[in-house]
Design a protein around this motif. Structure first.
Motif, PDB file in Angstrom:
ATOM      1  N   GLY A 195       0.831  -1.204   0.047  1.00  0.00           N
ATOM      2  CA  GLY A 195       0.103  -0.001   0.068  1.00  0.00           C
ATOM      3  C   GLY A 195       0.751   1.201  -0.043  1.00  0.00           C
ATOM      4  N   THR A 196       2.168   1.011  -0.009  1.00  0.00           N
ATOM      5  CA  THR A 196       3.138   2.520   0.199  1.00  0.00           C
ATOM      6  C   THR A 196       3.043   2.846  -1.266  1.00  0.00           C
ATOM      7  OG1 THR A 196       4.486   1.445   1.722  1.00  0.00           O
ATOM      8  CG2 THR A 196       5.452   3.140   0.438  1.00  0.00           C
ATOM      9  N   VAL A 197       2.930   4.259  -1.435  1.00  0.00           N
ATOM     10  CA  VAL A 197       2.813   5.111  -2.552  1.00  0.00           C
ATOM     11  C   VAL A 197       4.203   5.216  -2.960  1.00  0.00           C
ATOM     12  CG1 VAL A 197       2.326   7.034  -3.837  1.00  0.00           C
ATOM     13  CG2 VAL A 197       0.813   6.047  -1.913  1.00  0.00           C
ATOM     14  N   TRP A 198       4.354   4.617  -4.454  1.00  0.00           N
ATOM     15  CA  TRP A 198       5.862   4.825  -5.104  1.00  0.00           C
ATOM     16  C   TRP A 198       5.728   5.709  -6.341  1.00  0.00           C
ATOM     17  CZ3 TRP A 198       7.964   0.220  -8.424  1.00  0.00           C
ATOM     18  CH2 TRP A 198       9.283   0.585  -8.836  1.00  0.00           C
ATOM     19  N   ALA A 199       6.513   7.021  -5.868  1.00  0.00           N
ATOM     20  CA  ALA A 199       6.561   8.073  -7.076  1.00  0.00           C
ATOM     21  C   ALA A 199       7.710   7.945  -7.821  1.00  0.00           C
ATOM     22  CB  ALA A 199       6.360   9.429  -6.431  1.00  0.00           C
ATOM     23  N   GLN A 200       7.545   7.276  -9.086  1.00  0.00           N
ATOM     24  CA  GLN A 200       8.486   6.592  -9.722  1.00  0.00           C
ATOM     25  C   GLN A 200       8.998   7.872 -10.765  1.00  0.00           C
ATOM     26  OE1 GLN A 200      11.716   5.436 -11.233  1.00  0.00           O
ATOM     27  NE2 GLN A 200      10.214   5.480 -13.046  1.00  0.00           N
ATOM     28  N   ALA A 201      10.110   8.754 -10.491  1.00  0.00           N
ATOM     29  CA  ALA A 201      10.476   9.661 -11.267  1.00  0.00           C
ATOM     30  C   ALA A 201      11.525   9.588 -12.342  1.00  0.00           C
ATOM     31  CB  ALA A 201      10.688  10.932 -10.262  1.00  0.00           C
ATOM     32  N   THR A 202      12.179   8.178 -12.359  1.00  0.00           N
ATOM     33  CA  THR A 202      13.371   8.030 -12.992  1.00  0.00           C
ATOM     34  C   THR A 202      12.662   7.912 -14.446  1.00  0.00           C
ATOM     35  OG1 THR A 202      14.349   6.472 -11.194  1.00  0.00           O
ATOM     36  CG2 THR A 202      14.920   6.125 -13.537  1.00  0.00           C
ATOM     37  N   THR A 203      13.521   8.350 -15.562  1.00  0.00           N
ATOM     38  CA  THR A 203      13.175   8.289 -16.643  1.00  0.00           C
ATOM     39  C   THR A 203      13.670   6.907 -17.244  1.00  0.00           C
ATOM     40  OG1 THR A 203      13.611  10.656 -17.289  1.00  0.00           O
ATOM     41  CG2 THR A 203      13.712   9.248 -19.106  1.00  0.00           C
ATOM     42  N   ALA A 204      12.699   6.042 -17.392  1.00  0.00           N
ATOM     43  CA  ALA A 204      13.062   4.565 -17.454  1.00  0.00           C
ATOM     44  C   ALA A 204      12.645   4.071 -18.844  1.00  0.00           C
ATOM     45  CB  ALA A 204      12.070   3.634 -16.309  1.00  0.00           C
ATOM     46  N   GLY A 205      11.821   4.988 -19.587  1.00  0.00           N
ATOM     47  CA  GLY A 205      11.326   4.190 -20.934  1.00  0.00           C
ATOM     48  C   GLY A 205      10.162   3.412 -20.764  1.00  0.00           C
ATOM     49  N   LEU A 206       9.786   3.021 -21.841  1.00  0.00           N
ATOM     50  CA  LEU A 206       8.574   2.018 -21.756  1.00  0.00           C
ATOM     51  C   LEU A 206       8.691   0.598 -21.261  1.00  0.00           C
ATOM     52  CD1 LEU A 206       6.735   3.173 -25.052  1.00  0.00           C
ATOM     53  CD2 LEU A 206       6.558   3.841 -22.657  1.00  0.00           C
ATOM     54  N   ASP A 207       9.869  -0.090 -21.759  1.00  0.00           N
ATOM     55  CA  ASP A 207      10.239  -1.437 -21.391  1.00  0.00           C
ATOM     56  C   ASP A 207      10.656  -1.170 -19.956  1.00  0.00           C
ATOM     57  OD1 ASP A 207       9.663  -2.346 -23.840  1.00  0.00           O
ATOM     58  OD2 ASP A 207      11.825  -2.205 -24.400  1.00  0.00           O
ATOM     59  N   GLY A 208      11.392  -0.415 -19.413  1.00  0.00           N
ATOM     60  CA  GLY A 208      11.779  -0.050 -18.006  1.00  0.00           C
ATOM     61  C   GLY A 208      10.572  -0.055 -17.160  1.00  0.00           C
ATOM     62  N   LEU A 209       9.739   0.802 -17.545  1.00  0.00           N
ATOM     63  CA  LEU A 209       8.304   0.935 -16.618  1.00  0.00           C
ATOM     64  C   LEU A 209       7.681  -0.141 -16.661  1.00  0.00           C
ATOM     65  CD1 LEU A 209       7.339   3.509 -14.967  1.00  0.00           C
ATOM     66  CD2 LEU A 209       5.512   3.708 -16.738  1.00  0.00           C
ATOM     67  N   ASP A 210       7.471  -1.026 -17.526  1.00  0.00           N
ATOM     68  CA  ASP A 210       6.793  -2.393 -17.715  1.00  0.00           C
ATOM     69  C   ASP A 210       7.453  -3.064 -16.500  1.00  0.00           C
ATOM     70  OD1 ASP A 210       5.297  -1.726 -19.568  1.00  0.00           O
ATOM     71  OD2 ASP A 210       6.358  -2.885 -21.008  1.00  0.00           O
ATOM     72  N   ALA A 211       8.797  -3.239 -16.441  1.00  0.00           N
ATOM     73  CA  ALA A 211       9.516  -4.015 -15.162  1.00  0.00           C
ATOM     74  C   ALA A 211       9.168  -3.189 -13.926  1.00  0.00           C
ATOM     75  CB  ALA A 211      10.948  -4.129 -15.414  1.00  0.00           C
ATOM     76  N   LEU A 212       9.335  -2.208 -13.676  1.00  0.00           N
ATOM     77  CA  LEU A 212       8.745  -1.509 -12.478  1.00  0.00           C
ATOM     78  C   LEU A 212       7.505  -1.563 -12.137  1.00  0.00           C
ATOM     79  CD1 LEU A 212      10.904   1.870 -12.885  1.00  0.00           C
ATOM     80  CD2 LEU A 212      11.454  -0.252 -11.798  1.00  0.00           C
ATOM     81  N   ALA A 213       6.721  -1.589 -12.899  1.00  0.00           N
ATOM     82  CA  ALA A 213       5.007  -1.915 -12.549  1.00  0.00           C
ATOM     83  C   ALA A 213       4.885  -3.255 -12.102  1.00  0.00           C
ATOM     84  CB  ALA A 213       4.202  -1.787 -13.908  1.00  0.00           C
ATOM     85  N   ALA A 214       5.589  -4.295 -12.746  1.00  0.00           N
ATOM     86  CA  ALA A 214       5.593  -5.552 -12.455  1.00  0.00           C
ATOM     87  C   ALA A 214       6.115  -5.919 -10.784  1.00  0.00           C
ATOM     88  CB  ALA A 214       6.299  -6.536 -13.426  1.00  0.00           C
ATOM     89  N   PHE A 215       6.876  -5.138 -10.782  1.00  0.00           N
ATOM     90  CA  PHE A 215       7.480  -5.178  -9.215  1.00  0.00           C
ATOM     91  C   PHE A 215       6.501  -4.405  -8.226  1.00  0.00           C
ATOM     92  CE2 PHE A 215       9.641  -3.342  -5.671  1.00  0.00           C
ATOM     93  CZ  PHE A 215      10.530  -4.199  -5.189  1.00  0.00           C
ATOM     94  N   ALA A 216       5.777  -3.426  -8.797  1.00  0.00           N
ATOM     95  CA  ALA A 216       4.868  -2.745  -7.808  1.00  0.00           C
ATOM     96  C   ALA A 216       3.701  -3.901  -7.571  1.00  0.00           C
ATOM     97  CB  ALA A 216       4.425  -1.502  -8.612  1.00  0.00           C
ATOM     98  N   ARG A 217       3.381  -4.372  -8.682  1.00  0.00           N
ATOM     99  CA  ARG A 217       2.413  -5.387  -8.415  1.00  0.00           C
ATOM    100  C   ARG A 217       2.742  -6.540  -7.341  1.00  0.00           C
ATOM    101  NH1 ARG A 217       1.687  -4.768 -13.993  1.00  0.00           N
ATOM    102  NH2 ARG A 217       2.927  -6.607 -14.411  1.00  0.00           N
ATOM    103  N   GLU A 218       4.044  -6.959  -7.731  1.00  0.00           N
ATOM    104  CA  GLU A 218       4.510  -7.976  -6.878  1.00  0.00           C
ATOM    105  C   GLU A 218       4.550  -7.671  -5.440  1.00  0.00           C
ATOM    106  OE1 GLU A 218       9.141  -9.958  -6.308  1.00  0.00           O
ATOM    107  OE2 GLU A 218       8.459  -8.979  -8.121  1.00  0.00           O
TER     108      GLU A 218
END
Length: 297
Positions: free
Chosen positions: A91-114
């Protein structure tokens, strides 16, 4: 999801050129601010502003209402968050400000779900000076219910927040950031090449600026970047090494969308040459030197 109260504490992971200014303004705003950086010495000066420097990402995020990541790329952000994983609360809010690109954000979103984090896709627009003065533009996408939570964070680091979506995993903010960055990098290269050509042809750059002054071809950003080259002051507001990374993310996003970005690809190669010439840690205006085989101009 019910509204979550405004954040009182924030963990900042990454205190480089951008992250240090952001962390400083967060601490000065009164938020309990804990910071971590891979090279601890780069974070230590933030103690003078009230930030608490931690030894590990896990120590930084432990108990934080908001975790803000501002690292070199998506891989660095993912590796850092994995180091913090055991201390992250669902439930912690993760403000992801890194310029990660589309593929990078996909991986970060998967981690957030996990890990059951609430992802807010929140890249920022600006360089060193706006970061230090709290005048960044925050591009954000995330659930309406957590906007009151991140408001104190975004208000401290930016002059304005533009919400562009309600689902951070859809990368609406990241996609907009890539579009904006494509324009920024192209203007940078345009300034660099115009000055390089003027040098080669023996044209006084003042004649160029006088000719376009106050007309539709004039551009404040052009003058800023050209001014850095002409003055020789290449203290980075945005480093060439980071600009190359962003250029390649832009090209990759175009390929994923079936869009050819020939200028962006050529621009990435200019940055690569400038880095090879020893200009990687200078401002991205060092694209200028890529026009000359000796790297000196």
């Amino acid at each position: 999801m019910t509204d979550i109260p405004p954040a009182r504490s924030v963990a900042v992971l990454g205190t480089g050129i951008m992250g240090s200014g952001m962390a400083r303004n967060l601490a000065r705003s009164g938020l309990d601010t804990r910071v971590w950086n891979r090279t601890r010495s780069k974070a230590e000066p933030l103690t003078a502003d009230g930030a608490h420097v931690t030894g590990t990402p896990a120590e930084a995020v432990d108990g934080a209402d908001v975790v803000l990541t501002m690292l070199h790329d998506g891989q660095a952000a993912l590796e850092t968050m994995r180091q913090a994983q055991d201390a992250l609360r669902p439930g912690t809010v993760w403000a992801q400000a890194t310029t990660a690109g589309l593929d990078g954000l996909d991986a970060l979103a998967a981690f957030a779900r996990e890990t059951e984090l609430v992802l807010v896709d929140s890249p920022v627009l600006g360089t060193r000076q706006p970061a230090e003065s709290g005048q960044l533009l925050v591009l954000a996408a995330g659930p309406v219910a957590v906007r009151s939570t991140v408001w104190p964070v975004f208000d401290a680091i930016g002059s304005r927040t533009v919400w562009v979506g309600e689902n951070g995993e859809e990368a609406a903010a990241t996609r907009l950031k890539l579009v904006i960055n494509s324009w920024v990098l192209n203007v940078t290269h345009g300034a660099a090449e115009a000055l390089a050509l003027a040098k080669g042809l023996g044209v006084d750059p003042r004649g160029f600026f006088d000719a376009i002054a106050d007309g539709p071809l004039d551009n404040g950003y052009l003058r800023v970047k050209a001014g850095q080259v002409l003055s020789g002051d290449l203290e980075p507001s945005f480093a060439t090494r980071t600009a190359e990374k962003d250029a390649r993310l832009i090209v990759a996003a175009g390929e994923r969308a079936g869009v050819r970005l020939d200028v962006a690809a050529a621009g990435a190669e200019r940055f690569r040459r400038a880095i090879a010439q020893g200009h990687g840690d200078e401002d991205m205006a060092a694209s200028y030197f890529a026009s000359f085989d000796d790297g000196r101009g």
